[in-house]
Design an enzyme around this catalytic site. Structure first.
Site, mmCIF file in Angstrom:
data_model
loop_
_atom_site.group_PDB
_atom_site.id
_atom_site.type_symbol
_atom_site.label_atom_id
_atom_site.label_comp_id
_atom_site.label_asym_id
_atom_site.label_seq_id
_atom_site.Cartn_x
_atom_site.Cartn_y
_atom_site.Cartn_z
ATOM 1 N N ARG A 1 11.531 -3.568 2.392
ATOM 2 C CA ARG A 1 10.268 -3.365 2.034
ATOM 3 C C ARG A 1 9.730 -1.967 2.601
ATOM 4 O O ARG A 1 10.028 -1.786 3.896
ATOM 5 C CB ARG A 1 9.270 -4.407 2.551
ATOM 6 C CG ARG A 1 7.737 -3.953 2.240
ATOM 7 C CD ARG A 1 6.689 -4.787 2.849
ATOM 8 N NE ARG A 1 6.263 -4.409 3.753
ATOM 9 C CZ ARG A 1 5.285 -4.842 4.573
ATOM 10 N NH1 ARG A 1 4.581 -5.720 3.983
ATOM 11 N NH2 ARG A 1 4.996 -4.363 5.766
ATOM 12 N N TYR B 1 -1.626 0.957 6.622
ATOM 13 C CA TYR B 1 -1.175 -0.534 6.446
ATOM 14 C C TYR B 1 0.285 -0.225 6.613
ATOM 15 O O TYR B 1 0.938 0.441 5.823
ATOM 16 C CB TYR B 1 -1.648 -1.273 5.385
ATOM 17 C CG TYR B 1 -0.849 -2.370 5.092
ATOM 18 C CD1 TYR B 1 -0.915 -3.380 6.245
ATOM 19 C CD2 TYR B 1 0.356 -2.243 4.087
ATOM 20 C CE1 TYR B 1 0.141 -4.758 5.845
ATOM 21 C CE2 TYR B 1 1.063 -3.565 4.172
ATOM 22 C CZ TYR B 1 0.910 -4.646 4.905
ATOM 23 O OH TYR B 1 1.537 -5.717 4.623
ATOM 24 N N ASP C 1 4.477 -2.625 -0.795
ATOM 25 C CA ASP C 1 3.162 -3.470 -0.549
ATOM 26 C C ASP C 1 1.986 -2.238 -0.668
ATOM 27 O O ASP C 1 1.846 -1.681 0.205
ATOM 28 C CB ASP C 1 2.849 -3.988 0.576
ATOM 29 C CG ASP C 1 1.928 -4.946 0.833
ATOM 30 O OD1 ASP C 1 1.007 -5.055 -0.245
ATOM 31 O OD2 ASP C 1 1.720 -5.818 1.704
ATOM 32 N N HIS D 1 -1.136 -3.529 -0.866
ATOM 33 C CA HIS D 1 -1.993 -4.260 0.018
ATOM 34 C C HIS D 1 -3.419 -4.234 -0.721
ATOM 35 O O HIS D 1 -4.402 -3.806 -0.009
ATOM 36 C CB HIS D 1 -1.971 -3.727 1.278
ATOM 37 C CG HIS D 1 -2.145 -4.813 2.280
ATOM 38 N ND1 HIS D 1 -3.238 -5.231 3.140
ATOM 39 C CD2 HIS D 1 -1.408 -5.768 2.596
ATOM 40 C CE1 HIS D 1 -2.829 -6.087 4.050
ATOM 41 N NE2 HIS D 1 -1.640 -6.739 3.500
ATOM 42 N N GLU E 1 4.186 -4.941 -4.713
ATOM 43 C CA GLU E 1 3.357 -6.107 -4.247
ATOM 44 C C GLU E 1 1.865 -5.889 -4.127
ATOM 45 O O GLU E 1 1.373 -4.739 -3.423
ATOM 46 C CB GLU E 1 3.720 -6.466 -2.645
ATOM 47 C CG GLU E 1 3.263 -7.653 -2.030
ATOM 48 C CD GLU E 1 3.703 -8.090 -1.022
ATOM 49 O OE1 GLU E 1 2.980 -8.619 -0.201
ATOM 50 O OE2 GLU E 1 4.710 -7.714 -0.424
ATOM 51 N N GLU F 1 -0.327 -13.625 -1.596
ATOM 52 C CA GLU F 1 -0.333 -14.153 -0.331
ATOM 53 C C GLU F 1 -1.727 -14.478 0.246
ATOM 54 O O GLU F 1 -1.931 -15.310 1.373
ATOM 55 C CB GLU F 1 0.274 -12.798 0.764
ATOM 56 C CG GLU F 1 -0.596 -11.938 0.896
ATOM 57 C CD GLU F 1 0.031 -10.808 1.421
ATOM 58 O OE1 GLU F 1 -0.595 -10.268 2.627
ATOM 59 O OE2 GLU F 1 1.182 -10.120 1.260
ATOM 60 N N ARG G 1 3.709 -15.330 -4.288
ATOM 61 C CA ARG G 1 3.873 -14.763 -2.736
ATOM 62 C C ARG G 1 3.096 -15.730 -1.786
ATOM 63 O O ARG G 1 2.791 -15.412 -0.879
ATOM 64 C CB ARG G 1 3.352 -13.517 -2.698
ATOM 65 C CG ARG G 1 4.022 -12.385 -3.210
ATOM 66 C CD ARG G 1 5.325 -11.849 -2.277
ATOM 67 N NE ARG G 1 4.732 -11.271 -1.000
ATOM 68 C CZ ARG G 1 4.943 -11.665 0.127
ATOM 69 N NH1 ARG G 1 6.227 -12.596 0.469
ATOM 70 N NH2 ARG G 1 4.438 -10.899 1.090
ATOM 71 N N GLU H 1 10.516 -13.091 2.395
ATOM 72 C CA GLU H 1 10.017 -12.293 3.607
ATOM 73 C C GLU H 1 10.450 -12.985 4.893
ATOM 74 O O GLU H 1 10.086 -14.031 5.124
ATOM 75 C CB GLU H 1 8.433 -11.902 3.579
ATOM 76 C CG GLU H 1 8.032 -10.893 4.518
ATOM 77 C CD GLU H 1 6.467 -10.716 4.341
ATOM 78 O OE1 GLU H 1 6.112 -9.694 4.904
ATOM 79 O OE2 GLU H 1 5.823 -11.391 3.949
ATOM 80 N N TRP I 1 -8.628 -4.310 2.768
ATOM 81 C CA TRP I 1 -7.282 -4.068 3.607
ATOM 82 C C TRP I 1 -6.119 -4.974 3.491
ATOM 83 O O TRP I 1 -5.779 -5.952 2.901
ATOM 84 C CB TRP I 1 -7.643 -4.458 5.178
ATOM 85 C CG TRP I 1 -6.582 -4.173 6.400
ATOM 86 C CD1 TRP I 1 -6.318 -2.904 6.452
ATOM 87 C CD2 TRP I 1 -5.663 -4.948 6.740
ATOM 88 N NE1 TRP I 1 -5.075 -3.011 7.311
ATOM 89 C CE2 TRP I 1 -4.964 -4.294 7.406
ATOM 90 C CE3 TRP I 1 -5.527 -6.458 6.404
ATOM 91 C CZ2 TRP I 1 -3.627 -4.921 7.971
ATOM 92 C CZ3 TRP I 1 -4.306 -6.960 6.983
ATOM 93 C CH2 TRP I 1 -3.344 -6.296 7.694
#
Length: 399
Positions: free
Chosen positions: A147, A159, A207, A209, A233, A259, A280, A336, A399
């Site tokens: 990643r 991030y 990602d 995010h 992602e 996630e 995820r 991951e 975030w």
């Protein structure tokens, strides 16, 4: 067999972890991970004050019934605190059942569908030389996929990009800054440079995010198509599931999401309309092994693969549960794996191994993870928060 005790242990060997330990009258114990990063004590109290008393005297083998009782019986359903607590119970009961059977957990889930579990590691850098060094370090550790997270010119804290300076935990959340336009201009050139340095065969992930609108995410996915990402992602906050229709129409870059999701209802539209390529969710935040296996079976009907969330704030208990599930499900995609500190490994001795970029849960009965409570006491809870993100004018952003 009956449950005679259910205790919550909070420890912080580098990160805060919440662990449920269930004991039976036959001396068999099970462990479950209930860690909710930045809100750990909320789950600890939920378990200790509201759930643990309900478990004593019940049959630990009735896993599905217990799950439904805790989910439906409380009336107030879903949410990260509730589902992390239920996950801890579910995983601990699977740990007990597998120990009683004398088998590693994956054997109770249908046995192995593969010999080992492919992983990806995290690489980041404030600039290209630092990023290249980080990618080389992950490759040297054996990771078969990486990643890639990068600094953005003009932004100080972004991030996924480590500053390189160890710092004490702040009293409150750290503040990162963000500029979407600068990010969208910068990122394609980063991946062009990474492909130029490392070639076309290395699987690369990124990602976003949750920071982009659907139209911005669609643009980014399109701009990254020449660099053949393994996935993009969390390109946009997926609570707005209709927004993924726009993204899907405009890019063929594979998408991974989930996630922050807690139940199958969060995925229902995304899976049934094939708006994503990888789910995820984490065992720890999705209610445990039982519902996550059901989600993967649902996803498999739509040619969508698993990709269990596995950051450092998932304890070795939660990681072990993920690896057992990874080994068993047919539609596994990738896992991951960020690893853990030496102190964490001392508190949670475990049978799973990481070799040449691949994980295996081991052959010990149950999860194959223990909790050293003497070691845990040496690492008391420390207040900690996830960062917050602000635009350059000070507006709070995702975030």
């Amino acid at each position: 067999m009956q449950i005679v005790d259910a205790r919550v242990v909070v420890t912080s060997p580098g990160r805060n972890f919440v662990t449920l330990r269930i004991e039976t009258d036959e001396g068999v114990t099970g462990l479950g991970d209930a860690t909710l990063n930045g809100r750990e004590l909320a789950v600890a109290a939920y378990l200790r004050d509201h759930v643990a008393p309900l478990l004593v005297g019940t049959d630990p083998h009735r896993i599905e019934d217990t799950w439904q009782f805790l989910y439906r019986g409380a009336y107030w359903r879903r949410g990260p605190v509730t589902m992390a607590a239920i996950a801890a119970v579910d995983v601990a009961l699977w740990d007990i059942k597998a120990k009683v059977a004398g088998l590693p957990l994956y054997q109770l889930l249908g046995g192995a569908s593969r010999e080992r579990v492919r992983t990806y590691g995290h690489a980041s850098g404030r600039d290209l030389p630092e990023l290249f060094d980080s990618i080389r370090a992950r490759l040297a550790e054996g990771y078969p996929a990486v990643r890639v997270q990068t600094g953005v010119p003009g932004l100080k804290l972004v991030y996924g990009v480590r500053t390189g300076d160890p710092a004490p935990r702040p009293a409150g959340p750290a503040v990162e800054d963000w500029d979407t336009a600068a990010y969208l201009r910068h990122l394609p050139a980063v991946f062009e440079a990474v492909r130029g340095e490392f070639g076309p065969d290395l699987p690369l992930l990124h990602d976003a995010h949750h920071r982009l609108t659907p139209s911005q995410a669609a643009r980014l996915g399109k701009d990254l198509e020449p660099y053949d990402l393994f996935w993009l992602e969390d390109c946009t906050p997926a609570e707005n599931q209709e927004g993924l229709r726009l993204v899907r129409r405009h890019t063929t870059t594979p998408l991974a999401i989930g996630e922050v999701f807690n139940t199958v209802f969060d995925f229902q539209t995304l899976v049934s309309e094939q708006l994503i390529d990888y789910v995820r969710a984490a065992v720890t935040h999705f209610g445990g092994v039982s519902p996550l296996r059901k989600l993967f079976d649902f996803a498999a009907l739509h040619q969508i693969k698993s990709a269990i969330h596995g950051p450092e704030d998932i304890s070795p208990v939660g990681m072990a549960a993920a690896i057992h599930l990874d080994l068993a499900v047919h539609n596994f995609g990738i896992q991951e794996y960020a690893g853990h500190t030496e102190a964490t490994r001392e508190v949670f001795p475990h049978a799973y191994t990481f070799t040449d970029g691949y994980l295996h849960p081991g052959e010990r009965p149950g999860l194959g993870v223990e909790l050293d409570e003497r070691a845990a006491v040496a690492h008391p809870y420390e207040p900690a928060y996830l960062p917050v993100n602000r635009l350059q004018d000070g507006t709070v952003h995702d975030w």
